[in-house]
Motif scaffolding. Sequence first.
Motif, mmCIF file in Angstrom:
data_model
loop_
_atom_site.group_PDB
_atom_site.id
_atom_site.type_symbol
_atom_site.label_atom_id
_atom_site.label_comp_id
_atom_site.label_asym_id
_atom_site.label_seq_id
_atom_site.Cartn_x
_atom_site.Cartn_y
_atom_site.Cartn_z
ATOM 1 N N SER A 176 0.937 -1.149 0.047
ATOM 2 C CA SER A 176 0.050 0.106 0.024
ATOM 3 C C SER A 176 0.802 1.154 -0.085
ATOM 4 O O SER A 176 1.902 1.230 0.682
ATOM 5 N N PHE B 89 -6.589 10.040 3.242
ATOM 6 C CA PHE B 89 -5.114 10.275 3.481
ATOM 7 C C PHE B 89 -5.111 11.269 4.756
ATOM 8 O O PHE B 89 -4.266 11.144 5.883
ATOM 9 N N ARG C 190 -5.220 9.755 8.371
ATOM 10 C CA ARG C 190 -3.971 8.908 8.598
ATOM 11 C C ARG C 190 -2.766 9.864 9.018
ATOM 12 O O ARG C 190 -2.212 9.821 10.001
ATOM 13 N N VAL D 184 -1.146 10.387 12.790
ATOM 14 C CA VAL D 184 0.076 10.346 13.032
ATOM 15 C C VAL D 184 0.896 11.637 13.602
ATOM 16 O O VAL D 184 1.630 11.666 14.547
ATOM 17 N N HIS E 101 -9.586 15.328 12.882
ATOM 18 C CA HIS E 101 -9.572 13.640 13.300
ATOM 19 C C HIS E 101 -10.790 13.197 13.991
ATOM 20 O O HIS E 101 -11.145 12.109 13.751
ATOM 21 N N GLY F 221 -3.742 2.763 16.449
ATOM 22 C CA GLY F 221 -3.789 3.387 15.251
ATOM 23 C C GLY F 221 -2.615 3.453 14.463
ATOM 24 O O GLY F 221 -2.259 2.969 13.451
ATOM 25 N N LEU F 222 -1.447 3.807 15.087
ATOM 26 C CA LEU F 222 -0.301 3.694 14.484
ATOM 27 C C LEU F 222 0.207 2.293 13.965
ATOM 28 O O LEU F 222 1.090 2.015 12.965
ATOM 29 N N GLU G 246 -1.725 0.281 12.846
ATOM 30 C CA GLU G 246 -2.499 -0.059 11.580
ATOM 31 C C GLU G 246 -1.589 0.579 10.426
ATOM 32 O O GLU G 246 -1.426 -0.046 9.494
ATOM 33 N N VAL G 247 -1.020 1.807 10.657
ATOM 34 C CA VAL G 247 -0.374 2.613 9.658
ATOM 35 C C VAL G 247 0.938 1.867 9.405
ATOM 36 O O VAL G 247 1.343 1.380 8.140
ATOM 37 N N ASP H 43 0.488 -1.535 7.484
ATOM 38 C CA ASP H 43 0.134 -1.077 5.890
ATOM 39 C C ASP H 43 1.132 -0.801 4.811
ATOM 40 O O ASP H 43 1.401 -1.128 3.720
ATOM 41 N N TYR H 44 2.430 -0.182 5.501
ATOM 42 C CA TYR H 44 3.507 0.389 4.678
ATOM 43 C C TYR H 44 4.850 -0.234 5.262
ATOM 44 O O TYR H 44 5.652 0.131 4.208
ATOM 45 N N SER I 179 7.325 1.646 18.602
ATOM 46 C CA SER I 179 5.926 2.591 18.700
ATOM 47 C C SER I 179 5.584 2.179 19.984
ATOM 48 O O SER I 179 5.181 3.039 20.620
#
Lengths: 133, 131
Positions: free
Chosen positions: A13, A31, A34, A38, A87, B89-90, B92-93, B96-97, B110
């Motif tokens: 991705s 986008f 996310r 972060v 958010h 949440g982090l 998940e990020v 994904d990458y 993290s």
Amino acid sequence: MSTKTPAQSRPLSPFMLGQYYRFQWTSLLSFGHRITGVGLTIGSALLAVWLIAIAGGPQWYGAIAPHLHAWYGQVLLACWTWALMYHLCNGIRHLFWDIGRGFELKTAERSAWLVVIVSLILTAAVWAVAYVA
Amino acid sequence: MAKTSADLRSPLSRARGLGSAKDGVHHFWVLRVAALALIPLALWFAFSVAMLAAGPADYYAVHYWVSAPSVAVVLVLFLATALYHSVLGLQEVIVDYAVGSLRLTLLLISKLLHAVIAAAAIFAVLKIALA
């Protein structure tokens, strides 16, 4: 043991962007969710620094307070406020999707506008309280 | 539900509903429970700090604000919930990458940083409130 699978060469991705997906207004919100997420994680570290400085006493607090009032501190705080509100609003939009509501294309595009507008209003409201109240 | 030829899962596996990750929808669910709790908590935090900033907002005013029991308790709730939501949440990020050893490294970093931030921030609030 097992032979090496081509796991490393699998597409990662966001490989669908550009070549396969046309640009959509709602993707921008996705986008944004996310990126602000972060950003807010990094913000939580700064929040911890602020609280530690308060716990540390007047000297410690005096070391960081000027940065909060400087122009770059105010810009950072303004961006931070909007990131939080964005958010939060888009998160509520996601929660509606999670219970199966608002998936219609028209509805999703309208709720995207609503998120942007309400997040800006809430940001303005927070700063109005700080400066006017 | 009728068993289709395409379904390779055993009846027991389907009944448990834990999927390939072995924890079912736990991550999905708790991320959203925390999100729901954060709606009032985040709004409270943003507007409270704004009201604080509207006043003198020097060291003594800020210290006095945090030290109030009602503020300290809600602040601890906000910090714990926000950092829990943040670490989920982090995660998940990152998955994904990032792939391979980088994924594991980033996940561990993290988790460590979130634990340190949560401990430090909550300790600071307690120190102010209990001083």
